[in-house]
Design an enzyme around this catalytic site. Structure first.
Site, PDB file in Angstrom:
ATOM      1  CE  LYS A   1      -2.115  -1.480   3.685  1.00  0.00           C
ATOM      2  NZ  LYS A   1      -3.048  -1.770   4.803  1.00  0.00           N
TER       3      LYS A   1
ATOM      4  CB  THR B   1      -8.245   7.898   6.670  1.00  0.00           C
ATOM      5  OG1 THR B   1      -7.194   8.399   7.531  1.00  0.00           O
ATOM      6  CG2 THR B   1      -8.512   8.909   5.565  1.00  0.00           C
TER       7      THR B   1
ATOM      8  N   GLY C   1      -9.382   3.145  10.176  1.00  0.00           N
ATOM      9  CA  GLY C   1      -9.917   1.845   9.792  1.00  0.00           C
ATOM     10  C   GLY C   1      -9.682   1.444   8.346  1.00  0.00           C
ATOM     11  CB  THR C   2      -7.944   3.005   5.448  1.00  0.00           C
ATOM     12  OG1 THR C   2      -6.750   3.280   6.197  1.00  0.00           O
ATOM     13  CG2 THR C   2      -8.746   4.269   5.307  1.00  0.00           C
ATOM     14  N   GLY C   3      -7.015   0.261   6.726  1.00  0.00           N
ATOM     15  CA  GLY C   3      -6.299  -1.001   6.527  1.00  0.00           C
ATOM     16  C   GLY C   3      -7.155  -2.214   6.842  1.00  0.00           C
ATOM     17  CB  CYS C   4      -9.449  -2.934   9.664  1.00  0.00           C
ATOM     18  SG  CYS C   4      -8.342  -2.532  11.015  1.00  0.00           S
TER      19      CYS C   4
END
Length: 265
Positions: free
Chosen positions: A177, A208, A210-213
């Site tokens: 990412k 933003t 929580g984007t990775g989860c």
């Protein structure tokens, strides 16, 4: 009446009391994408928009019991892992998933959006040697790439070098990412042979959390629905981009992405 049973996806992660990341974000994503979400809670956090005030790991036997309970009865078409906190928990989860016949998406969570540590330093080697070899797709950000491989990425040209270093640890696919690089965000997906790049507009929204989860759970959901890995990542990226665009303020800090953005007027 014939009842249609949705695909099942299991998340193994930490609980976010603020509801923006972790187990809560995973289950919201799964519901939004049309699969049945299930959870194994590995840790509990005290967390809000300002950061993580504390976390407590569950005993390994409690995590293993949850895994055995869900996978032994209900089963899953995909599994996603997130915050695992300690070497013992990483070892427990890796041991349970190694022989399970479903794709595993590993989000190698090291720190929170606010910079709070969520993985003990001594657990990094266990993550490298035990969990990553089990992964179908691993989804590190640039900080996590450096933590796992010591490769530092400073521009888009470094993404493939980072992916190759991650692949040497054993996953089938690496999704690097690159959103923290300057310029238009680019993520790179490769299995060492095929290569795909996913771009998106840089959105002017600080909310933003929580984007990775959310991305890892969306990939797992799309795989459970029958997509191959490149298609699953592409559709997951579209969902996350929409969620980021509609992220909203909560509390005094960084708000969450909107997992229900597709349903709102």
């Amino acid at each position: 009446m014939t009842v249609s049973i949705p695909p099942r996806v299991l998340t193994v992660a930490g609980s976010d009391s603020g509801g923006g990341a972790g187990i809560q974000a995973d289950l919201k994503t799964m519901l939004a994408l049309g699969v049945h979400g299930m959870s194994v809670i590995a840790a509990v956090t005290a967390q809000n928009s300002l950061g993580v005030q504390g976390y407590w790991e569950l005993p390994p036997e409690a995590v293993r019991a949850q895994l055995d309970s869900v996978l032994g009865d209900i089963g899953a078409q995909a599994v996603k892992t997130g915050m695992l906190a300690s070497p013992a928990l990483v070892e427990t989860v890796a041991g349970a998933l190694a022989a399970y016949p479903a794709p595993v998406i590993v989000d190698p969570v090291g720190v929170s959006k606010h910079g709070d540590t969520l993985l003990a330093p001594e657990a990094v080697e266990t993550l490298r040697t035990r969990l990553l070899p089990v992964a179908t797709v691993v989804t590190p950000n640039l900080w996590e790439v450096e933590q796992l491989t010591s490769v530092k990425v400073e521009d888009e040209d470094g993404l493939r070098r980072a992916a190759d270093a991650v692949l040497e640890l054993g996953p089938t696919w690496a999704l690097i990412k690159g959103g923290h690089l300057p310029g238009r965000p680019v993520d790179l997906l490769t299995d060492g042979t095929a290569e795909y790049r996913f771009t998106a507009d840089r959105l002017d929204n600080r909310h933003t959390h929580g984007t990775g989860c959310t991305l890892a759970s969306a990939i797992a959901s799309r795989l459970a629905l029958g997509d191959d890995v490149p298609a699953a990542v592409g559709k997951a990226k579209e969902y996350v981009t929409g969620a980021i665009a509609r992220g909203f303020p909560l509390g005094e800090g960084i708000g969450p992405v909107d997992h229900a953005w597709q349903w709102r007027p």
